[in-house]
Design a protein around this motif. Structure first.
Motif, PDB file in Angstrom:
ATOM      1  N   ARG A 186     -28.325  19.426   2.117  1.00 12.77           N
ATOM      2  CA  ARG A 186     -27.123  19.030   2.848  1.00 12.77           C
ATOM      3  C   ARG A 186     -26.859  17.519   2.777  1.00 12.77           C
ATOM      4  O   ARG A 186     -25.931  17.021   3.425  1.00 12.77           O
ATOM      5  CB  ARG A 186     -27.233  19.463   4.301  1.00 12.77           C
ATOM      6  N   TYR A 187     -27.694  16.819   2.030  1.00 11.23           N
ATOM      7  CA  TYR A 187     -27.574  15.364   1.939  1.00 11.23           C
ATOM      8  C   TYR A 187     -27.674  14.902   0.499  1.00 11.23           C
ATOM      9  O   TYR A 187     -28.432  15.464  -0.300  1.00 11.23           O
ATOM     10  CB  TYR A 187     -28.706  14.684   2.717  1.00 11.23           C
ATOM     11  N   THR A 188     -26.941  13.857   0.181  1.00 15.87           N
ATOM     12  CA  THR A 188     -27.280  13.083  -1.000  1.00 15.87           C
ATOM     13  C   THR A 188     -28.639  12.436  -0.730  1.00 15.87           C
ATOM     14  O   THR A 188     -28.906  11.991   0.387  1.00 15.87           O
ATOM     15  CB  THR A 188     -26.216  12.008  -1.253  1.00 15.87           C
ATOM     16  N   SER A 194     -26.701  14.140  -5.804  1.00 16.01           N
ATOM     17  CA  SER A 194     -25.617  14.374  -4.865  1.00 16.01           C
ATOM     18  C   SER A 194     -25.917  15.522  -3.912  1.00 16.01           C
ATOM     19  O   SER A 194     -26.789  16.359  -4.167  1.00 16.01           O
ATOM     20  CB  SER A 194     -24.318  14.657  -5.632  1.00 16.01           C
ATOM     21  N   ARG A 195     -25.149  15.553  -2.861  1.00 15.98           N
ATOM     22  CA  ARG A 195     -25.352  16.573  -1.833  1.00 15.98           C
ATOM     23  C   ARG A 195     -25.231  17.986  -2.407  1.00 15.98           C
ATOM     24  O   ARG A 195     -26.027  18.864  -2.071  1.00 15.98           O
ATOM     25  CB  ARG A 195     -24.339  16.365  -0.704  1.00 15.98           C
ATOM     26  N   ASP A 196     -24.263  18.198  -3.272  1.00 20.35           N
ATOM     27  CA  ASP A 196     -24.093  19.544  -3.828  1.00 20.35           C
ATOM     28  C   ASP A 196     -24.988  19.798  -5.036  1.00 20.35           C
ATOM     29  O   ASP A 196     -24.951  20.882  -5.619  1.00 20.35           O
ATOM     30  CB  ASP A 196     -22.624  19.810  -4.178  1.00 20.35           C
ATOM     31  N   SER A 226     -19.091  15.492  -1.707  1.00 22.81           N
ATOM     32  CA  SER A 226     -20.286  16.290  -1.967  1.00 22.81           C
ATOM     33  C   SER A 226     -20.941  15.931  -3.295  1.00 22.81           C
ATOM     34  O   SER A 226     -22.130  16.186  -3.489  1.00 22.81           O
ATOM     35  CB  SER A 226     -19.944  17.773  -1.933  1.00 22.81           C
ATOM     36  N   SER A 227     -20.183  15.350  -4.230  1.00 22.47           N
ATOM     37  CA  SER A 227     -20.757  14.977  -5.519  1.00 22.47           C
ATOM     38  C   SER A 227     -20.928  13.467  -5.667  1.00 22.47           C
ATOM     39  O   SER A 227     -21.184  12.974  -6.751  1.00 22.47           O
ATOM     40  CB  SER A 227     -19.872  15.496  -6.655  1.00 22.47           C
ATOM     41  N   GLY A 258     -22.752  13.909   6.035  1.00 24.60           N
ATOM     42  CA  GLY A 258     -21.357  14.005   5.641  1.00 24.60           C
ATOM     43  C   GLY A 258     -20.787  12.783   4.967  1.00 24.60           C
ATOM     44  O   GLY A 258     -19.588  12.732   4.660  1.00 24.60           O
TER      45      GLY A 258
END
Length: 128
Positions: free
Chosen positions: A30-32, A51-53, A105-106, A101
Motif C-alpha cells: 500500500r506504499y511506495t 511504486s505503490r502499485d 500509485s506509480s 496515499g
C-alpha cells in the motif's frame, strides 16, 4: 510504524548483498517504498524505489544496472539486491516510506523530504 533495514555487512568489491526491510505497522503493498543511503560526511541520497502499485521501479544513475528493488507482499518485505558492489557504495542504507496515499500509485519520489517513515539503517562496507 517501524522500519528496519537488515542484511548489511562487509563485502569485497564486485560482490553482492541483499538488504531486507520488513516494516511493522505498514503494509508494503500500500506504499511506495524507497531505499536511501548515507555515506560519512555526505547527504542522504536516494538509491532505489518501488511504486505503490508495484508497476514501477526507479534507480539513481549511480546504481542503475547493479541494484534491483523488489517486494514480497506475502512476507510484507521489500528487498534491495546489490550486485557488482563498489567501494563508493559503502554507506548506511535505509528503507523509507512516504505518508499514506502520497503521490500517484506509480509515483516514486526521490527526495528524502518526500518520505515520512524511516527506520534504522544497516551498514554496507565494500572493500577494494
Amino acid at each position: 510504524v517501524q522500519l528496519q533495514a537488515s542484511g548489511g555487512g562487509l563485502v569485497q568489491a564486485g560482490g553482492s548483498l541483499r538488504l531486507s526491510c520488513a516494516p511493522s505497522g505498514l503494509t508494503v503493498s500500500r506504499y511506495t517504498m524507497g531505499w536511501f543511503r548515507q555515506a560519512p560526511g555526505k547527504e542522504r541520497e536516494f538509491a532505489a524505489g518501488i511504486s505503490r502499485d508495484g508497476s514501477r521501479t526507479y534507480y539513481a544513475d549511480s546504481v542503475k544496472g547493479r541494484f534491483t528493488t523488489s517486494r514480497d507482499n506475502a512476507k510484507n518485505t521489500v528487498y534491495l539486491q546489490m550486485n557488482s558492489l563498489k567501494p563508493e557504495d559503502s554507506a548506511v542504507y535505509y528503507c523509507a516510506a512516504p505518508r499514506s496515499g502520497y503521490g500517484g500509485s506509480s509515483y516514486v519520489p526521490t527526495g528524502p523530504n518526500d518520505y515520512a517513515h524511516w527506520g534504522q539503517g544497516t551498514l554496507v562496507t565494500v572493500s577494494s
